[in-house]
Design a protein around this motif. Structure first.
Motif, PDB file in Angstrom:
ATOM      1  N   ILE A 163       0.931  -1.193   0.140  1.00 18.61           N
ATOM      2  CA  ILE A 163      -0.025  -0.060   0.014  1.00 18.61           C
ATOM      3  C   ILE A 163       0.898   1.351   0.096  1.00 18.61           C
ATOM      4  O   ILE A 163       1.519   1.530   0.870  1.00 18.61           O
ATOM      5  N   PRO A 164       0.735   2.076  -1.002  1.00 12.73           N
ATOM      6  CA  PRO A 164       1.692   3.300  -1.085  1.00 12.73           C
ATOM      7  C   PRO A 164       1.463   4.273   0.027  1.00 12.73           C
ATOM      8  O   PRO A 164       0.259   4.405   0.741  1.00 12.73           O
ATOM      9  N   GLY A 165       2.556   4.675   0.888  1.00 16.58           N
ATOM     10  CA  GLY A 165       2.292   5.604   2.025  1.00 16.58           C
ATOM     11  C   GLY A 165       2.719   4.800   3.399  1.00 16.58           C
ATOM     12  O   GLY A 165       3.121   5.377   4.148  1.00 16.58           O
ATOM     13  N   VAL A 166       2.712   3.420   3.373  1.00 17.45           N
ATOM     14  CA  VAL A 166       3.039   2.701   4.466  1.00 17.45           C
ATOM     15  C   VAL A 166       4.711   2.757   4.553  1.00 17.45           C
ATOM     16  O   VAL A 166       5.162   3.284   5.651  1.00 17.45           O
ATOM     17  N   SER A 167       5.276   2.701   3.659  1.00 18.12           N
ATOM     18  CA  SER A 167       7.081   2.734   3.335  1.00 18.12           C
ATOM     19  C   SER A 167       7.481   1.299   3.721  1.00 18.12           C
ATOM     20  O   SER A 167       7.150   0.651   4.919  1.00 18.12           O
ATOM     21  N   ARG A 168       8.072   0.538   2.694  1.00 19.92           N
ATOM     22  CA  ARG A 168       8.812  -0.824   3.026  1.00 19.92           C
ATOM     23  C   ARG A 168       9.798  -0.627   4.313  1.00 19.92           C
ATOM     24  O   ARG A 168       9.936  -1.368   5.090  1.00 19.92           O
ATOM     25  N   SER A 169      10.587   0.289   4.123  1.00 17.36           N
ATOM     26  CA  SER A 169      11.597   0.487   5.130  1.00 17.36           C
ATOM     27  C   SER A 169      10.859   1.061   6.673  1.00 17.36           C
ATOM     28  O   SER A 169      11.415   0.655   7.571  1.00 17.36           O
ATOM     29  N   GLY A 170       9.898   1.744   6.410  1.00 19.25           N
ATOM     30  CA  GLY A 170       9.268   2.271   7.586  1.00 19.25           C
ATOM     31  C   GLY A 170       8.553   1.131   8.405  1.00 19.25           C
ATOM     32  O   GLY A 170       8.423   1.144   9.584  1.00 19.25           O
TER      33      GLY A 170
END
Length: 276
Positions: free
Chosen positions: A165-172
């Motif tokens: 989901i765009p906005g979550v952030s893979r690194s975050g």
């Protein structure tokens, strides 16, 4: 169609934001909408991420070579199976499983509904707060070599899958999971980057077949954006790992919340079309 100028801008954004916990896919989607550009789509986003992942591979080349070589040799050399590099190979494989399964199950939503700007603004805020909580709750005491397990790898993996989901952030998402598991900030980030390699490379190479066909972007601008994302990404990952060794994630949290509020406000007032 994505022009050459758009490719330069989006390549810079991808390189700058991929490794920071602020969501590169959200930024590419939002910047395109703000300037009135056509949504570059999931295919373009996945392919230019190959550039930033190439930067990770080069940056961690020694660790990656040790993991791959030790894991491979451990398949027929039992004495190597307890080596931390061999175990790390299995942990990366196990941690990749959730995003592969969920990515296939929600493929249509990833390319459609998940790119809605209202959802992106909301996830930026919500998962920014999750990162803030994780950063302040973490005891920063565990290391990958001594404490990473199959259970922890799965937790990391499910956290990574939220980045569909765009906005979550893979690194975050993965760093937040690592912090909540009490890993040190640098250790959580390192495993986050290593874990992303199979998933991002796999998605990128699959999406390569869509480039230049139908409504997908052309090869030229896509290659340019990928090269730019590689150069900028290498500089970004180097800076980020040094920064978090002595700083909390508060600045990134504040940025995420402000950006999320701005996106929702612009959509609510009709300045931005949430699905354009």
């Amino acid at each position: 169609m994505i022009g050459w100028f758009e490719a330069v801008v989006l390549g810079l954004i991808q390189g700058l934001t991929e490794f920071l916990p602020i969501s590169s896919s959200a930024h590419i989607r939002v910047v395109s909408a703000f300037f009135g550009w056509q949504d570059p789509g999931a295919a373009f986003t996945a392919v230019i991420q190959l550039g930033t992942e190439a930067a990770v591979v080069i940056y961690f080349r020694k660790e990656i070579w040790e993991i791959v070589s030790t894991w491979t040799r451990s398949l027929w050399t039992p004495a190597l199976r307890s080596h931390h590099a061999a175990r790390m190979g299995w942990y990366v494989i196990v941690g990749t499983i959730p995003i592969v399964i969920l990515g296939l199950l929600f493929k249509d939503s990833i390319e459609g509904a998940f790119r809605d700007l209202r959802l992106i603004g909301t996830t930026l805020i919500v998962f920014g707060l999750v990162l803030w909580f994780a950063d302040h709750a973490a005891r920063n005491r565990l290391t990958l070599e001594r404490h990473l397990s199959f259970t922890h790898a799965l937790v990391y993996g499910f956290a990574q899958s939220l980045a569909l989901i765009p906005g979550v952030s893979r690194s975050g998402g993965t760093i937040s999971a690592g912090l909540l598991l009490d890993y040190r900030r640098e250790e959580a980030a390192k495993y986050s980057f290593l874990l992303a390699i199979p998933a991002v490379l796999g998605a990128g190479f699959l999406e390569l077949f869509k480039i230049g066909e139908g409504p997908a972007p052309e090869w030229g601008p896509t290659i340019l954006a990928t090269v730019i994302s590689f150069v900028v990404g290498y500089l970004a990952v180097s800076w980020f790992l040094k920064y978090i060794s002595t700083h909390r994630f508060t600045g990134f949290v504040i940025y995420r919340i402000i950006l999320g509020v701005v996106i929702i406000a612009l959509v609510s007032t009709g300045v931005l079309d949430p699905s354009a």
